[in-house]
Design a protein around this motif. Sequence first.
Motif, short mmCIF file in Angstrom:
data_model
loop_
_atom_site.label_atom_id
_atom_site.label_comp_id
_atom_site.label_asym_id
_atom_site.label_seq_id
_atom_site.Cartn_x
_atom_site.Cartn_y
_atom_site.Cartn_z
N LEU A 130 0.70 -1.07 -0.35
CA LEU A 130 0.21 -0.29 0.50
C LEU A 130 0.85 1.40 0.06
O LEU A 130 1.01 2.30 -0.75
N LEU A 131 1.61 1.47 0.97
CA LEU A 131 2.46 2.89 0.84
C LEU A 131 3.70 2.42 -0.37
O LEU A 131 3.54 3.73 -0.84
N THR A 132 3.95 1.78 -0.94
CA THR A 132 4.85 1.89 -1.97
C THR A 132 3.82 2.31 -3.31
O THR A 132 4.20 3.37 -4.33
N ASN A 133 2.79 1.58 -3.59
CA ASN A 133 1.74 2.44 -4.53
C ASN A 133 1.55 3.85 -3.86
O ASN A 133 1.65 4.39 -4.93
N LEU A 134 1.37 3.76 -3.32
CA LEU A 134 1.57 5.59 -2.59
C LEU A 134 2.34 6.77 -2.89
O LEU A 134 2.64 7.44 -3.57
N ARG A 138 2.11 9.62 -5.52
CA ARG A 138 2.27 10.54 -5.54
C ARG A 138 3.73 11.49 -5.92
O ARG A 138 3.47 12.00 -5.55
N ARG A 139 4.59 10.08 -6.03
CA ARG A 139 6.01 10.49 -6.47
C ARG A 139 6.86 11.06 -5.33
O ARG A 139 7.98 12.39 -6.09
N LYS A 140 6.50 10.66 -4.36
CA LYS A 140 7.07 11.21 -3.91
C LYS A 140 7.47 9.88 -2.47
O LYS A 140 7.14 9.40 -2.91
N ARG A 141 9.18 9.69 -2.32
CA ARG A 141 9.09 8.13 -0.99
C ARG A 141 8.31 8.69 0.41
O ARG A 141 7.91 10.06 0.73
N ILE A 142 8.39 8.18 1.19
CA ILE A 142 7.46 7.89 2.12
C ILE A 142 8.63 7.71 3.38
O ILE A 142 9.40 6.56 3.04
N VAL A 143 8.83 8.40 3.93
CA VAL A 143 9.34 8.43 5.60
C VAL A 143 8.73 8.16 6.60
O VAL A 143 7.91 9.38 7.04
N LEU A 144 8.92 7.06 7.48
CA LEU A 144 7.88 7.02 8.64
C LEU A 144 8.67 7.42 9.75
O LEU A 144 9.62 6.28 9.96
N LEU A 145 8.01 8.35 10.84
CA LEU A 145 8.90 7.96 11.76
C LEU A 145 8.41 7.28 12.44
O LEU A 145 6.90 8.13 13.60
N PHE A 146 8.33 6.75 13.94
CA PHE A 146 7.85 5.99 14.95
C PHE A 146 8.53 5.98 16.39
O PHE A 146 10.00 5.76 16.48
N ASP A 147 7.30 6.66 17.02
CA ASP A 147 8.24 7.49 17.67
C ASP A 147 7.65 6.12 19.13
O ASP A 147 6.54 5.40 19.21
N PHE A 165 9.08 -3.78 11.39
CA PHE A 165 10.56 -2.30 10.44
C PHE A 165 11.28 -2.51 9.22
O PHE A 165 11.65 -1.89 7.94
N ARG A 166 11.35 -4.04 9.56
CA ARG A 166 12.87 -4.67 8.54
C ARG A 166 11.61 -4.64 7.45
O ARG A 166 12.43 -4.55 6.25
N THR A 167 11.08 -5.60 7.23
CA THR A 167 9.85 -5.64 5.60
C THR A 167 9.74 -4.34 5.34
O THR A 167 9.43 -4.75 3.84
N LEU A 168 9.15 -3.65 6.12
CA LEU A 168 8.25 -2.45 5.21
C LEU A 168 9.53 -1.46 4.38
O LEU A 168 9.31 -1.30 3.55
N SER A 169 10.66 -1.36 4.81
CA SER A 169 12.12 -0.63 4.14
C SER A 169 12.69 -1.18 3.01
O SER A 169 12.60 -2.60 2.80
N ASN A 170 12.04 -0.29 1.52
CA ASN A 170 12.46 -0.44 0.28
C ASN A 170 12.62 0.69 -0.08
O ASN A 170 13.53 1.96 0.69
N ASN A 171 13.61 0.94 -1.38
CA ASN A 171 13.60 2.21 -1.83
C ASN A 171 12.60 2.80 -2.12
O ASN A 171 12.83 4.57 -2.21
N PHE A 172 11.52 2.86 -1.94
CA PHE A 172 10.66 4.15 -1.46
C PHE A 172 9.83 4.50 -0.05
O PHE A 172 9.37 5.30 0.32
#
Length: 495
Positions: A130-134, A138-147, A165-172
């Motif tokens: 879902l995040l990769t498609n988003l 949007r033509r923007k990479r995504i940064v998820l900041l988990f506090d 954390f490891r699974t979500l991390s990719n080029n996008f």
Amino acid sequence: MEAEVYEDNSLVLAAEDFEKSEFEQFHYFTAQDKLCISRLRAHGPVLLKGARGSGKSALMIEASLGLYPENNESTVIGIYVSLRHLELLRSSGAKYVELFCKLVIKEIGTQLDISDLDSDICTASDLRMLLTNLSIERRKRIVLLFDDAAHIGRETSLSDFFDIFRTLSNNFISCKASIYPGVTKFGTRFDVYNDATVIDVNRHETASDFSNLFVEVLNRRFPDSLSKSKFKDNLTKNEVCKLFGIAVLSNIRSFIYGCNQLKNSLNGNSVISFNHISDAFKQLSANYFWPLLEEIEPKLGVYQTMVQPALEVAQTLFEKAAEKNERSVLILREIAQHLSKPLEILEYVGFIARKEVSRAMKSRGRGTRYVLNLCTITEYLDHGRVRQSDCDKWIHFKDESVEFHRGSDLFKVKLPEPSEDHDLDILSKNIDVLKKSNAYPYGLTEFMIGILHNQGIETLEQLVNTSDDELLSLPHIGPQTLKRVRSTVHQAIWM
């Protein structure tokens, strides 16, 4: 009645308590901080490590404010996600992953104003899709900041989090997370040295802008009560701020408490003296640092039994360091490994800070070097006061570490077995623990505690599970009071 339970903004300690419009006014970032922020905005997984109150949340929030949608010109989407949710705290396995996915999707929908996101996603791989498609859309990479992702005493679901954390991390998608000292259960699939970059947020007292940071914090939090007129030539604002910054091991939250104690010790006097500094240090030790051990004990779960040994270790370290008027200790590596959990607890609450993992000892062998907070050392000094000579030595760090080897008292400290099935006692505590006290100096008034009791809210768990709408429907509770209630509960359970 709202004003009765809501402190002035200058005394709000947690970064997440501030409205966005106030955040910039009360926060200042050094060159080192800005490097951390740039790493949080950049591509690649990052773990932000630091003791409680060291400024991790402020750095993550500042990073998010520079990304889209807060900054429309940014080419990166930044989603700040607080993991302070009781359901996550008490879940593991598939249930944890499902709750985590729903929380992230909800935050994305809210922050990006998207109403049609798939809310049925319950696996990390589907969330990544879902995040990769988003990101592509949007033509923007995504940064998820988990506090507040993981810290000591909350290790049941850590392996689940780091798998996600490891699974979500990719080029996008880039994941960032704030963690505390003592997080050891990264899981079997997560290699902390290869799967993320670890950044320690501790500020270095030798940095050129170290003093500037604490001067700025004082100016923003105490502009009137600790104005320039309160300082004199031999105790300038810059010198006092540097001394207090060093005293609390560069911890921002502890520094704010310290300034508050200094303001109180002045008690109408025109200028700050060494007597005022001594009083502030000893009050901070007695009314802040030691009560912290009592405060965190019911939050530590399986490690609750380690608080008493931590207390014993602290008393030994500070007594021996004060005898020689030194502020660092060198603990034989074998002893440090044996006492790793008590030492992690002391680092978590700000009694000590690890500076070197391995250093040669005069008594042979290698040891771990820690610096100690000066407030507690002051309590143990023979003369009981901070003198000019002490300040000169501490500020310039002209000392030799006190060594603890096999013949020392530390070697004799016995550790109990952790209770693997021990739940978090804090959840069953009566809400009376939230009253203003040494442990919760910005807690709730008796009046507000009474309102909650009258509605049948008796325990912290019940209060956490009471919705905002339900609390707002109670008499004398408005938006500001609700904010204070939530902030105090967060401190009680997570901070």
